[in-house]
Design an enzyme around this catalytic site. Structure first.
Site, PDB file in Angstrom:
ATOM      1  N   GLY A  85      39.357  10.130  25.310  1.00  0.00           N
ATOM      2  CA  GLY A  85      38.646   8.669  25.216  1.00  0.00           C
ATOM      3  C   GLY A  85      37.813   8.625  24.367  1.00  0.00           C
ATOM      4  O   GLY A  85      37.827   9.293  23.178  1.00  0.00           O
ATOM      5  N   SER A  86      36.822   7.769  24.577  1.00  0.00           N
ATOM      6  CA  SER A  86      35.588   7.401  23.576  1.00  0.00           C
ATOM      7  C   SER A  86      34.611   8.586  22.929  1.00  0.00           C
ATOM      8  O   SER A  86      34.297   8.565  21.937  1.00  0.00           O
ATOM      9  CB  SER A  86      34.938   6.293  24.000  1.00  0.00           C
ATOM     10  OG  SER A  86      35.703   5.259  24.253  1.00  0.00           O
ATOM     11  N   VAL A  87      34.518   9.866  23.897  1.00  0.00           N
ATOM     12  CA  VAL A  87      33.974  11.028  23.309  1.00  0.00           C
ATOM     13  C   VAL A  87      34.422  11.420  22.038  1.00  0.00           C
ATOM     14  O   VAL A  87      33.551  11.834  21.309  1.00  0.00           O
ATOM     15  CB  VAL A  87      33.702  11.891  24.344  1.00  0.00           C
ATOM     16  CG1 VAL A  87      32.964  11.469  25.620  1.00  0.00           C
ATOM     17  CG2 VAL A  87      35.118  12.757  24.521  1.00  0.00           C
ATOM     18  N   LYS A 138      35.134   9.681  19.406  1.00  0.00           N
ATOM     19  CA  LYS A 138      34.690   8.722  18.403  1.00  0.00           C
ATOM     20  C   LYS A 138      33.353   9.737  17.389  1.00  0.00           C
ATOM     21  O   LYS A 138      33.338   9.109  16.257  1.00  0.00           O
ATOM     22  CB  LYS A 138      34.003   7.446  19.066  1.00  0.00           C
ATOM     23  CG  LYS A 138      35.128   6.634  19.436  1.00  0.00           C
ATOM     24  CD  LYS A 138      34.689   5.362  20.043  1.00  0.00           C
ATOM     25  CE  LYS A 138      35.834   4.489  20.847  1.00  0.00           C
ATOM     26  NZ  LYS A 138      35.400   3.323  21.700  1.00  0.00           N
TER      27      LYS A 138
END
Length: 481
Positions: free
Chosen positions: A209-211, A213
């Site tokens: 997920g967003s980690v 990024k």
């Protein structure tokens, strides 16, 4: 000699020759294979005929050996806080072999390692009983306890690393098991083992997920796609995924033309997906692999290779850049990413065993820190730190803030959807580091795969995982005095 006797003599000679060949074949060619054969009880009996050495944390053993009262298997393994330490110690069972450190360093722990030959020989003359050596770990007891208790009844995992050295400070996962429950050879041990084998809750690769990024942000800075983290990007409203008619969905408002700093703070999917597309798949793969993706990690406990798809098309690469599509990772890998950023761009090889010691505590081997790669420059690493600290100060990572004088905390939340049409409960991720004037003493990655009793809409990295990371970082800082 008459002809019949000569034939008998030749035949007997051939038999003796065949016997010698067979004997040498077994003793020299197949010796290792037979020694390692699972049905060779002599190896197991010999393994537990003497007291096993210990696995050491903070100068104290977390394992032990007791007289089992058995005729063959004289000593049985015991564990202190077994479920808490099981993910790293593994188990040593009279019936079911061993794994993790118990298996990897079995030679030292049993005293059979070639490096302990002198100790064994000396014991023969002094009459001392044979005993195994000790394995001294890099683990921090307070950090491990904070991680294990923080996970509690949740399904998840935590890894903490010392960025300067690569020392693993904590590695916890839940649900866990008590290795003492099947350390013996009884029906009770068998029942416990069968129950464990049926348990489907085993560590595995998960979407980050967003980690993820932060990896895309690193690639953007290293490849010149962004030169000013506070300048507006050219990300339009309704940015469409390449090779698709679908628009990238943002779960935050204000993502149009958001700066890289702002986009990380509020976790804008469109900004990072577009950056991944601008950078291109090959450059994204290159950056991911500098951090350790697409390669197995050995600490010495083996960790599956985290994945960034090398064959993804443009649409797949854009989704991979925000931790979706085929991207999959482990807490160890994300802790490595965080540690490299916290260590000003230098990634140290993670390791868990500090020293190997003989029964008389003489040093056999000392592991030293080893540089693994430099994924980002010092300048860009410090820009990433600035952005991650902004996430904690002003964004979704506030629950990880330690509020301690002289300590800065950087982090990134992530909520990874999974299941067909995202129907299953999402995973909650959080990565973070604490930094003082002397550098960063700890970087942490937390994943909560399932939290019983938590509503789906309340599952988030900032809500569930960040407090666990905070507790681990606080434990490390307190233990340093």
């Amino acid at each position: 000699m008459n002809k019949p006797l000569r034939r008998v003599a030749i035949f007997c000679g051939l038999l003796i020759f065949a016997l010698l060949v067979r004997d040498n074949w077994l003793q020299f060619v197949r010796a290792d294979e037979l020694n390692a054969h699972p049905k060779n009880r002599r190896i197991q009996i010999e393994r537990y005929s003497n007291q096993r050495g210990n696995i050491i944390v903070d100068g104290k053993p977390v394992t032990g050996s007791v007289d089992s009262g058995d005729k063959f298997y004289k000593f049985k393994r015991t564990y202190i806080d077994g479920p808490m330490w099981a993910p790293v110690t593994g188990y040593a069972s009279q019936a079911y072999d061993a794994n993790q450190i118990e298996k990897i360093e079995d030679g030292i722990l049993t005293g059979n390692d070639d490096r302990l030959f002198f100790d064994r020989t000396l014991a023969m003359f002094t009459g001392e009983k044979k005993k195994g050596g000790d394995v001294v770990t890099t683990l921090n007891g307070a950090a491990q306890k904070a991680a294990f208790e923080g996970l509690g009844s949740k399904t998840g995992a935590v890894v903490a690393i010392e960025p300067k050295t690569g020392k693993i400070l904590a590695m916890a996962s839940t649900p866990s098991y008590d290795p003492s429950s099947f350390a013996g050879y009884s029906g009770k041990d068998e029942k416990a083992w069968v129950g464990l084998e049926k348990d489907k809750n085993k560590p595995k690769l998960n979407p980050p997920g967003s980690v993820f990024k932060v990896v895309t942000a690193a690639a953007a800075l290293e490849n010149g796609a962004v030169t000013d983290i506070n300048a507006a990007t050219d990300t339009p409203d309704g940015w469409k995924i390449p090779l698709s008619t679908k628009e990238m969905v943002n779960h935050a408002s204000g993502c149009a033309k958001a700066s890289l700093n702002r986009a990380l703070e509020i976790s804008c999917n469109s900004v990072f997906a577009k950056l991944g597309d601008d950078i291109g798949r090959d450059k994204m793969v290159e950056m991911a692999e500098k951090f350790g993706f697409n390669a197995e990690q050995f600490t010495p406990v083996r960790s599956s290779a985290s994945v960034y798809d090398k064959q993804a098309d443009r649409g797949g690469n854009a989704l991979s850049s925000i931790g979706q599509f085929n991207t999959a990772t482990t807490p160890l890998q994300m802790a490595m990413v965080t540690a490299a950023i916290a260590n000003d761009g230098k990634l140290m090889k993670p390791y868990m065993i500090d020293e190997l010691r003989a029964p008389n505590v003489d040093l056999i081997k000392k592991n030293e820190p080893e540089e693994m790669s430099r994924p980002v420059s010092q300048k860009n690493a410090q820009l990433l730190q600035e952005m991650m600290e902004n996430v904690v100060s002003n964004g979704t990572g506030g629950k990880a803030d330690l509020n301690m004088d002289g300590v800065k905390v950087g982090g990134k939340t992530g909520t990874a959807q999974h299941g067909e049409k995202n129907a299953k409960r999402p995973y909650a991720w959080f990565i973070s580091y604490a930094k003082t004037s002397e550098g960063s003493p700890v970087a942490v990655a937390v994943i909560v795969e399932d939290s019983a009793g938590t509503d789906r809409e309340d599952i988030s990295g900032g809500g569930l995982a960040a407090p666990i990371a905070k507790a681990v970082m606080k434990a490390v800082l307190k233990s340093r005095g």
